[in-house]
Design an enzyme around this catalytic site. Structure first.
Site, PDB file in Angstrom:
ATOM      1  N   GLU A 169      -5.460   8.580   3.921  1.00  0.00           N
ATOM      2  CA  GLU A 169      -5.528   8.624   5.373  1.00  0.00           C
ATOM      3  C   GLU A 169      -5.693   7.246   6.011  1.00  0.00           C
ATOM      4  OE1 GLU A 169      -7.492  10.301   3.369  1.00  0.00           O
ATOM      5  OE2 GLU A 169      -7.304  12.451   3.745  1.00  0.00           O
ATOM      6  N   ASP A 215      20.989 -20.356  19.625  1.00  0.00           N
ATOM      7  CA  ASP A 215      20.448 -19.951  18.322  1.00  0.00           C
ATOM      8  C   ASP A 215      19.993 -18.498  18.320  1.00  0.00           C
ATOM      9  OD1 ASP A 215      20.759 -22.485  17.198  1.00  0.00           O
ATOM     10  OD2 ASP A 215      18.825 -23.162  17.977  1.00  0.00           O
ATOM     11  N   GLU A 275      -7.943  12.349  -7.265  1.00  0.00           N
ATOM     12  CA  GLU A 275      -8.389  13.516  -6.504  1.00  0.00           C
ATOM     13  C   GLU A 275      -7.420  14.692  -6.664  1.00  0.00           C
ATOM     14  OE1 GLU A 275      -9.236  12.358  -2.443  1.00  0.00           O
ATOM     15  OE2 GLU A 275      -9.832  10.373  -3.126  1.00  0.00           O
ATOM     16  N   ASN A 295      -6.441   8.473  -4.974  1.00  0.00           N
ATOM     17  CA  ASN A 295      -5.947   9.751  -4.469  1.00  0.00           C
ATOM     18  C   ASN A 295      -5.260  10.560  -5.562  1.00  0.00           C
ATOM     19  OD1 ASN A 295      -6.729   8.369  -2.129  1.00  0.00           O
ATOM     20  ND2 ASN A 295      -5.303   9.536  -0.888  1.00  0.00           N
ATOM     21  N   VAL A 300      -5.090  16.877   1.564  1.00  0.00           N
ATOM     22  CA  VAL A 300      -6.098  15.878   1.904  1.00  0.00           C
ATOM     23  C   VAL A 300      -6.311  14.907   0.750  1.00  0.00           C
ATOM     24  CG1 VAL A 300      -8.552  15.564   2.395  1.00  0.00           C
ATOM     25  CG2 VAL A 300      -7.259  17.327   3.590  1.00  0.00           C
ATOM     26  N   ALA A 301      -6.319  15.444  -0.465  1.00  0.00           N
ATOM     27  CA  ALA A 301      -6.559  14.597  -1.629  1.00  0.00           C
ATOM     28  C   ALA A 301      -5.423  13.617  -1.857  1.00  0.00           C
ATOM     29  CB  ALA A 301      -6.760  15.470  -2.868  1.00  0.00           C
ATOM     30  N   ASP A 334      16.905 -25.855  11.477  1.00  0.00           N
ATOM     31  CA  ASP A 334      17.520 -26.923  12.234  1.00  0.00           C
ATOM     32  C   ASP A 334      16.906 -28.242  11.771  1.00  0.00           C
ATOM     33  OD1 ASP A 334      19.045 -28.227  14.077  1.00  0.00           O
ATOM     34  OD2 ASP A 334      17.805 -27.709  15.808  1.00  0.00           O
ATOM     35  N   THR A 353     -14.360   5.596   0.652  1.00  0.00           N
ATOM     36  CA  THR A 353     -13.770   4.732  -0.382  1.00  0.00           C
ATOM     37  C   THR A 353     -12.423   4.161   0.036  1.00  0.00           C
ATOM     38  OG1 THR A 353     -12.692   6.587  -1.535  1.00  0.00           O
ATOM     39  CG2 THR A 353     -14.941   6.020  -2.198  1.00  0.00           C
ATOM     40  N   ASP A 354     -11.677   4.884   0.862  1.00  0.00           N
ATOM     41  CA  ASP A 354     -10.356   4.396   1.256  1.00  0.00           C
ATOM     42  C   ASP A 354     -10.432   3.379   2.392  1.00  0.00           C
ATOM     43  OD1 ASP A 354      -9.494   6.150  -0.581  1.00  0.00           O
ATOM     44  OD2 ASP A 354      -8.099   7.236   0.710  1.00  0.00           O
ATOM     45  N   ASP A 374      15.871 -23.358  18.387  1.00  0.00           N
ATOM     46  CA  ASP A 374      15.200 -23.665  19.639  1.00  0.00           C
ATOM     47  C   ASP A 374      16.077 -23.391  20.860  1.00  0.00           C
ATOM     48  OD1 ASP A 374      17.010 -25.670  19.252  1.00  0.00           O
ATOM     49  OD2 ASP A 374      15.569 -27.318  19.296  1.00  0.00           O
TER      50      ASP A 374
END
Length: 945
Positions: free
Chosen positions: A302, A658, A723, A720, A297-298, A344, A762-763, A654
């Protein structure tokens, strides 16, 4: 009757027989009932689009990410642990992780749907209609409703809605560049062909996706949808693979790298703890496994997938406001990495508005100011407005004569000047207005006959009655100068007409050569009064003994904004390459005017490309920036050669031809106004205004997005990493900091739910705010990112690891500060110490928001330019206060209330990461300046990235 699947070859079959085979009525057309029946039987007249991806598969795709796999594994482990412990209460860890995964998937799906809807809206905006005969009357229907056997009615400016056999024409000329690559309009004729011919030579057929430049026609529709010539190309296009973008590759690489790192770290730590710890029961084993979950998780950011989706989607919306519709979110970053733009010429780099620039007559030459179809400008001689005199009289004859021998129309609608008909013919109408004689011509002459243009004759003539001269009849011709001069015996000089002697003829041809050398397309004008006894239906027999009036030099002028955009692209290290089907001299002139090449630099032609093998072509593309008279195969080879040289290539187009090159390029850019449906499907971006400057603006936006992606990646990885190191070092050094479990096998410095909470507050908000950070440096003042350059390079990893160690150190030191024992003697319980460390970790992340905005610039520079970042930081701080002081959150996250003094300590400890970052950047800038002062290599750019 039932229309056949394919009745022979319509081009070599008589028109009446084709009509009979397809059950077509050449007068009244199909009945509405019969048309509806055929539409139901054959299907809509549309190209087969890529089958839409079901919603469930699009949702599922957002779970197919290495980062998400890690979280799913964490959910399984958390559920297993919860069940082993007796399944008491709710599995909070598993629920919180699952919620994060579901929120990420929902955000990504919503943004993808928005992008798809934007493209669909553009398609609806540009949906074509066609005029057909139904039930004996002419009406307009959506082109998608055309069926085989319909009687299609074509007029100037119409888009051909289906393939068909001509049955009746009047001076019909069709622009088929979108299908064949031929830049000149093709003159069509319903005459049956004697044998099967190549597509470009089937003059009695018209094809879906082409445009009528001049004249009218009636056509029996012989093929619709995927059975058309465009449909055949669409079949080939489906086989061309689509490459992932650099951003997709980079994120996938980061996900794999994080996944491997997390598994290795978790496995080593868990295995080590199982060996060295006093494991007595299943609960101890579960505690060790929960440590593995906590580490996973740390380590995993995520919010990364969702933040990427949102940031890219916001960038897409900003681009849409600048007329750039991005079909795929990840393509935005590709633009930011583009090092070559292959474009072009017509309509993209130029205005697609033919303009008379010079007029040469017997008395000299003039310059016509102003560009485009807006008749603002004047006819000048030596920089001064032309006054009444011999030269003025000659100019009137050329410009008014060219307008009279024309089927184009110039009109003003809603304040905008528009043309209907051939753009080259319209150029005479505009120049005539600049001379100020348009009303005189319109009131004086009445057209009564026409000798139409053909590619063999290279000229056309109009017969008009001159009401100012007692109804005198006059023939006015317009065409190629060499052709007209052969039919001329006299020349207009001022108000007089004199014999055309060899010297005069040579001088007039020299004028034509001078215009051609200036890369101007030349058209000459001649005339003669007709005798009263001459038959007006004499056609070509009347085109003799003409009086030469003069020659006009015509050009499709460069867009002024394209000149600025190309200069800006060059400053950004992006090379512009012009690839066109036009004459090499014209291409080189326009390229020089635009600033793509220096004046006098030659273009490389398609014929010359055919003589080069792949290695020689790679050498050629290093130095050549203008390619002329090229085919679709040449465009594909040029793109491949540039990519082989390591370039990230953006390619515009166009026409249908092409499409393969657009799909092969790193980012294909289709024209939204003139582009065909196949081209738009092949491209990753569509220009709603067909303007090159829009591409450069999109590149700027792409670079800003890329910078912001680097910012929040640096932030997320740093947080992270802090963490991970906190958990890892906290377990390994538990005895050093006084983290004892009172008989438990393992005591974690932070709980898994606390780590998830940190990532959520925070993320998400702060990282998203960094994703919309305003540019903090000159985006177009640096070279493009190399295709092989990593988004997360060694320098960023060094910063992440160093800062992560500082974060872990201050967090663990805070825990030690409040726990009994350890390096610093404390007096509080584990819950308070863990809450303090938990809060410090949140604060270090919030301070990192500001330090991660640049690798080198101080966090205090441009500190207040992003109010969203400040709002996100404030919200995160308030949520942290809530999780510390609200009772039910204390229970869910294992926290204890803190005193005001303890909050002050946490804030001070958290700020250490800011001062460490400032010191590191200060040293880096000093070292960079020292290297620069001593002429050594610059270790790091000072631009914030």
């Amino acid at each position: 009757m039932e229309p056949p699947d394919r009745k022979g070859n319509p081009s070599i079959t008589d028109a009446s027989e084709v009509a009979r085979d397809f059950g077509a009525d050449l007068e009244a057309g199909l009945t509405s009932h019969e048309a509806a029946r055929r539409l139901a039987a054959d299907g809509a007249n549309e190209l087969r689009a890529v089958p839409p991806v079901p919603a469930w598969r699009r949702v599922l795709a957002h779970f197919q990410d290495p980062l998400v796999y890690l979280l799913l594994a964490a959910i399984v482990i958390a559920l297993a642990a919860w069940m082993v412990e007796g399944a008491a209460g709710l599995p909070v860890d598993a629920i919180v992780i699952a919620a994060v995964v579901l929120i990420n998937a929902a955000l990504g799906y919503v943004q993808e749907v928005k992008a798809v809807d934007a493209v669909a809206a553009l398609d609806r905006m540009t949906a074509a209609t066609s005029a057909v005969m139904r039930d004996g009357r002419e009406l307009r229907v959506p082109s998608a409703e055309l069926v085989r056997g319909d009687l299609l009615v074509l007029g100037e400016g119409d888009s051909v809605g289906a393939d068909g056999r001509l049955v009746q024409t009047a001076t019909l000329r069709v622009q088929e560049a979108s299908l064949t690559g031929e830049s000149e309009a093709v003159t069509k004729d319903p005459t049956t062909l004697p044998k099967p011919l190549a597509l470009g030579d089937q003059l009695n057929m018209v094809f879906m996706g082409t445009a009528v430049a001049q004249g009218t026609a009636r056509v029996v529709v012989t093929a619709t949808g995927m059975a058309t010539q465009i449909g055949l190309i669409a079949h080939l296009l489906e086989a061309t693979p689509e490459k992932p973008t650099p951003l997709q590759n980079e994120v996938a690489s980061v996900g794999r790298m994080l996944g491997i790192a997390v598994l290795v770290i978790a496995a080593v730590v868990v295995a080590t703890l199982l060996m060295i710890s006093d494991i007595r029961n299943a609960a101890d084993v579960i505690a060790v496994l929960l440590l593995g979950v906590a580490l996973a998780v740390a380590a995993v950011p995520e919010g990364l997938p969702a933040i990427l989706s949102v940031v890219l989607a916001l960038g897409v919306q900003r681009m849409a406001r600048h007329n750039a519709i991005v079909k795929k979110l990840s393509s935005v970053e590709t633009l930011g990495s583009a090092s070559v733009i292959c474009s072009d010429k017509t309509g993209t780099l130029t205005r697609a508005e033919m303009t008379i620039e010079q007029v040469m007559t017997a008395s000299g030459g003039t310059h016509v100011t102003g560009v485009g179809y807006e008749p603002h400008g004047q006819v000048e001689r030596d920089g001064m407005a032309l006054t009444v005199g011999p030269l003025h009289a000659e100019q009137i004859v050329v410009l008014s004569g060219g307008s009279l021998a024309s089927n184009a129309d110039l009109r003003q609608q809603g304040g905008v000047w528009e043309i209907h008909g051939d753009p080259t013919e319209a150029a005479f109408l505009v120049a005539e207005r600049k001379l100020g004689v348009n009303e005189r011509r319109e009131q004086r002459f009445e057209r009564v006959r026409e000798v139409p243009f053909t590619s063999d004759r290279k000229m056309m003539s109009a017969i008009a009655i001159d009401h100012e001269h007692g109804g005198e009849r006059v023939l006015v011709a317009k065409g190629a100068p060499d052709v007209l001069l052969q039919r001329c015996t006299r020349v207009r000089v001022g108000m007089e007409v004199v014999e055309l002697d060899p010297a005069q003829r040579a001088r007039l041809m020299a004028d034509v050569d001078a215009l051609s050398d200036a890369a101007l397309r030349t058209l000459a004008v001649a005339y003669r009064p007709l005798a009263a006894n001459e038959d007006l239906d004499g056609g070509e027999a009347l085109e003799h003994g003409l009086i030469f009036a003069g020659t006009a030099g015509i050009i499709d002028p460069p867009r002024e904004e394209a000149v600025v955009a190309i200069r800006e692209a060059r400053r950004a290290g992006i090379r512009t390459v012009m690839i066109t089907g036009d004459h090499p001299r014209t291409a080189a002139r326009i390229a020089a005017d635009l600033g793509i090449v220096e004046a006098g630099e030659a273009a490389l032609t398609g014929l010359e490309l055919d003589t080069l093998d792949d290695a020689a072509l790679r050498d050629a593309v290093r130095t050549t920036s203008v390619f002329a008279r090229v085919s679709p195969q040449h465009k594909l080879r040029i793109v491949n050669a540039l990519q082989a040289e390591g370039h990230v290539v953006a390619m515009t187009g166009d026409g249908v031809n092409d499409a393969p090159a657009l799909k092969t390029a790193d980012i294909g850019v289709a024209m939204g106004v003139t582009g065909t449906e196949v081209t738009k499907q092949a491209a990753r971006m569509i220009l709603a205004d067909d303007n090159f400057a829009t591409i450069v603006e999109a590149v700027r936006e792409g670079r800003a997005i890329l910078d912001n992606i680097r910012k929040f990646l640096r932030y997320l990885l740093t947080s992270n990493m802090g963490e991970v190191l906190t958990v890892f070092l906290g377990v390994v050094g538990a005895g050093v900091i006084g983290l004892q479990g009172g008989g438990e096998a393992v005591v974690l410095p932070l709980l898994a739910t606390q780590l998830l909470w940190i990532n959520l507050i925070t993320d998400s908000g702060p990282a998203l705010a960094m994703g919309i950070d305003p540019p903090t440096d000159d985006l177009m003042g640096r070279k493009p990112r190399h295709a092989n350059e990593r988004l997360i390079d060694r320098r960023m990893w060094a910063t992440v690891i160093q800062t992560g160690l500082v974060i872990a150190a201050v967090t663990l030191l805070t825990i030690d500060l409040y726990l009994p024992g350890g390096l610093i003697e404390g007096t509080f319980d584990l819950a308070t110490a863990r809450t303090a460390g938990f809060t410090v970790l949140v604060f270090t992340s919030l301070f990192t928001c500001f330090t991660a905005r640049s690798e080198t610039a101080s966090a205090f520079a441009s500190l207040f330019v992003n109010p969203w970042l400040w709002a996100a930081v404030a919200l995160s701080a308030l949520l942290q206060v809530a999780v510390v002081h609200i009772n039910f959150l204390n229970l869910a996250f294992g926290t204890a209330p803190l005193t005001l003094a303890q909050w002050g300590v946490c804030a001070a400890m958290g700020s250490v990461v800011l001062w460490f970052s400032e010191l590191r950047k200060l040293v880096g800038r000093a070292r960079h300046q020292s290297d620069a002062d001593h002429g050594g290599p610059a270790r790091a750019p000072l631009s914030p990235r």
